[in-house]
Write a protein that holds these residues in place. Structure first.
Motif, PDB file in Angstrom:
ATOM      1  N   ALA A  74     -11.039  -7.696 -21.206  1.00 28.82           N
ATOM      2  CA  ALA A  74     -10.197  -7.029 -20.267  1.00 28.82           C
ATOM      3  C   ALA A  74     -10.432  -7.934 -18.867  1.00 28.82           C
ATOM      4  CB  ALA A  74     -10.555  -5.696 -19.866  1.00 28.82           C
ATOM      5  N   THR A  75     -11.178  -8.752 -18.361  1.00 29.82           N
ATOM      6  CA  THR A  75     -11.248  -9.326 -17.317  1.00 29.82           C
ATOM      7  C   THR A  75     -10.012 -10.528 -17.099  1.00 29.82           C
ATOM      8  OG1 THR A  75     -13.731  -9.093 -17.374  1.00 29.82           O
ATOM      9  CG2 THR A  75     -12.877 -10.727 -15.584  1.00 29.82           C
ATOM     10  N   ASN A  76     -10.026 -11.413 -17.889  1.00 32.96           N
ATOM     11  CA  ASN A  76      -8.988 -12.420 -17.645  1.00 32.96           C
ATOM     12  C   ASN A  76      -7.542 -11.857 -17.406  1.00 32.96           C
ATOM     13  OD1 ASN A  76     -10.570 -14.566 -17.057  1.00 32.96           O
ATOM     14  ND2 ASN A  76     -10.931 -15.070 -19.246  1.00 32.96           N
ATOM     15  N   PRO A  77      -7.002 -10.853 -18.424  1.00 32.57           N
ATOM     16  CA  PRO A  77      -5.554 -10.406 -18.222  1.00 32.57           C
ATOM     17  C   PRO A  77      -5.793  -9.559 -16.622  1.00 32.57           C
ATOM     18  CG  PRO A  77      -6.473  -9.899 -20.354  1.00 32.57           C
ATOM     19  CD  PRO A  77      -7.685 -10.297 -19.727  1.00 32.57           C
ATOM     20  N   PHE A  78      -6.877  -9.096 -16.212  1.00 42.12           N
ATOM     21  CA  PHE A  78      -6.599  -8.343 -14.961  1.00 42.12           C
ATOM     22  C   PHE A  78      -6.782  -9.317 -13.992  1.00 42.12           C
ATOM     23  CE2 PHE A  78      -9.316  -6.688 -11.572  1.00 42.12           C
ATOM     24  CZ  PHE A  78      -8.611  -5.727 -11.021  1.00 42.12           C
ATOM     25  N   LYS A  79      -7.450 -10.186 -14.121  1.00 45.85           N
ATOM     26  CA  LYS A  79      -7.284 -11.346 -12.971  1.00 45.85           C
ATOM     27  C   LYS A  79      -6.035 -12.107 -12.893  1.00 45.85           C
ATOM     28  CE  LYS A  79     -10.744 -14.392 -13.131  1.00 45.85           C
ATOM     29  NZ  LYS A  79     -11.678 -15.204 -13.378  1.00 45.85           N
ATOM     30  N   GLU A  80      -5.492 -12.406 -14.072  1.00 47.80           N
ATOM     31  CA  GLU A  80      -4.217 -13.153 -14.019  1.00 47.80           C
ATOM     32  C   GLU A  80      -3.081 -12.437 -13.358  1.00 47.80           C
ATOM     33  OE1 GLU A  80      -3.793 -14.140 -18.191  1.00 47.80           O
ATOM     34  OE2 GLU A  80      -5.509 -15.561 -18.033  1.00 47.80           O
ATOM     35  N   ALA A  81      -3.155 -11.018 -13.821  1.00 47.28           N
ATOM     36  CA  ALA A  81      -2.106 -10.133 -13.320  1.00 47.28           C
ATOM     37  C   ALA A  81      -2.295 -10.012 -11.680  1.00 47.28           C
ATOM     38  CB  ALA A  81      -2.234  -8.615 -13.794  1.00 47.28           C
ATOM     39  N   VAL A  83      -3.466 -12.114  -9.591  1.00 49.12           N
ATOM     40  CA  VAL A  83      -3.002 -13.601  -9.068  1.00 49.12           C
ATOM     41  C   VAL A  83      -1.524 -13.814  -9.212  1.00 49.12           C
ATOM     42  CG1 VAL A  83      -2.968 -16.138  -9.545  1.00 49.12           C
ATOM     43  CG2 VAL A  83      -5.135 -14.866  -9.541  1.00 49.12           C
ATOM     44  N   ALA A  84      -0.782 -13.293 -10.248  1.00 50.24           N
ATOM     45  CA  ALA A  84       0.743 -13.428 -10.439  1.00 50.24           C
ATOM     46  C   ALA A  84       1.331 -12.450  -9.465  1.00 50.24           C
ATOM     47  CB  ALA A  84       0.835 -12.927 -11.813  1.00 50.24           C
ATOM     48  N   ASP A  85       0.812 -11.414  -8.917  1.00 44.10           N
ATOM     49  CA  ASP A  85       1.417 -10.684  -8.004  1.00 44.10           C
ATOM     50  C   ASP A  85       0.652 -11.274  -6.621  1.00 44.10           C
ATOM     51  OD1 ASP A  85       2.758  -9.233 -10.006  1.00 44.10           O
ATOM     52  OD2 ASP A  85       1.190  -7.488 -10.017  1.00 44.10           O
ATOM     53  N   GLY A  86      -0.037 -11.970  -6.390  1.00 47.51           N
ATOM     54  CA  GLY A  86      -0.369 -12.476  -5.285  1.00 47.51           C
ATOM     55  C   GLY A  86      -1.586 -11.416  -4.444  1.00 47.51           C
ATOM     56  N   ILE A  87      -1.925 -10.787  -5.319  1.00 48.55           N
ATOM     57  CA  ILE A  87      -3.129  -9.745  -4.820  1.00 48.55           C
ATOM     58  C   ILE A  87      -4.409 -10.392  -4.800  1.00 48.55           C
ATOM     59  CG2 ILE A  87      -4.249  -7.481  -5.356  1.00 48.55           C
ATOM     60  CD1 ILE A  87      -1.322  -6.774  -6.614  1.00 48.55           C
ATOM     61  N   ALA A  88      -5.111 -10.326  -3.427  1.00 49.43           N
ATOM     62  CA  ALA A  88      -6.451 -10.786  -3.519  1.00 49.43           C
ATOM     63  C   ALA A  88      -7.249  -9.816  -4.030  1.00 49.43           C
ATOM     64  CB  ALA A  88      -6.873 -11.009  -1.946  1.00 49.43           C
ATOM     65  N   ALA A  89      -8.290 -10.515  -4.689  1.00 48.01           N
ATOM     66  CA  ALA A  89      -9.368  -9.690  -5.480  1.00 48.01           C
ATOM     67  C   ALA A  89     -10.463  -9.200  -4.420  1.00 48.01           C
ATOM     68  CB  ALA A  89     -10.158 -10.306  -6.628  1.00 48.01           C
ATOM     69  N   HIS A  90     -10.674  -9.830  -3.347  1.00 52.85           N
ATOM     70  CA  HIS A  90     -11.635  -9.544  -2.476  1.00 52.85           C
ATOM     71  C   HIS A  90     -11.214 -10.106  -1.085  1.00 52.85           C
ATOM     72  CE1 HIS A  90     -14.527  -8.451  -5.641  1.00 52.85           C
ATOM     73  NE2 HIS A  90     -13.969  -9.033  -6.295  1.00 52.85           N
ATOM     74  N   SER A  91     -11.930  -9.445   0.050  1.00 55.80           N
ATOM     75  CA  SER A  91     -11.714  -9.635   1.144  1.00 55.80           C
ATOM     76  C   SER A  91     -12.892  -9.948   2.000  1.00 55.80           C
ATOM     77  CB  SER A  91     -10.862  -8.325   2.045  1.00 55.80           C
ATOM     78  OG  SER A  91     -10.660  -8.729   3.311  1.00 55.80           O
ATOM     79  N   PHE A  92     -12.963 -11.168   2.595  1.00 53.67           N
ATOM     80  CA  PHE A  92     -14.177 -11.722   3.476  1.00 53.67           C
ATOM     81  C   PHE A  92     -13.574 -11.651   4.976  1.00 53.67           C
ATOM     82  CE2 PHE A  92     -15.338 -14.632  -0.432  1.00 53.67           C
ATOM     83  CZ  PHE A  92     -15.853 -13.651  -1.101  1.00 53.67           C
TER      84      PHE A  92
END
Length: 142
Positions: A74-81, A83-92
């Motif tokens: 499930a990880t790669n489809p989630f990450k790809e989605a 990125v495709a929507d321009g959503i950052a996974a984390h914030s520093f």
């Protein structure tokens, strides 16, 4: 009859480790340490992967970031989605976003969003080369 809820602050609970899913732990280790400046905290072999965490150089006893392999289906489809929507996974958080943006750009980091004002923060988003977009923020009141 009014319902009253009492809450207590639990000072004992805090974030110890959080994960970012990475395509390749070796590449992620190089990027997060050599480019971003984090320091390896734990590096424990676990079969073909590692329990690999990094911490801020300034807060080595602080929250650890686990560079977790993207092995689950499930990880790669989630990450790809994301990125495709321009959503950052984390914030520093950084103290000076413009200086950090310049330093990272000079090191070849690709930003998908250049520094901009966004409410209470000044923010930018970059590609971590491991399948994620990461947001950098500077609090405006800092």
């Amino acid at each position: 009859m009014a319902c009253e809820i009492q809450t207590e602050r639990n000072q004992d609970v805090k974030i110890y480790v959080t994960s970012v899913f990475v395509d390749d732990q070796d590449k992620a280790e190089r990027f997060y340490t050599e480019v971003l400046g984090f320091k390896v905290k734990q590096n424990i072999p676990l079969g073909t992967n590692r329990w690999l965490t990094v911490v801020s150089e300034e807060d080595q006893d602080g929250t650890e970031l686990l560079l977790e392999p993207s092995d689950h289906p499930a990880t790669n489809p989630f990450k790809e989605a994301l990125v495709a929507d321009g959503i950052a996974a984390h914030s520093f958080q950084v103290q000076d976003l413009d200086a950090e943006w310049k330093k990272l750009t000079d090191r070849g980091v690709e930003f998908t969003t250049e520094p901009m004002d966004a409410g209470a923060v000044h923010m930018a988003v970059f590609d971590d080369t491991c399948g994620n977009l990461i947001q950098l923020i500077q609090m405006k009141d800092a």
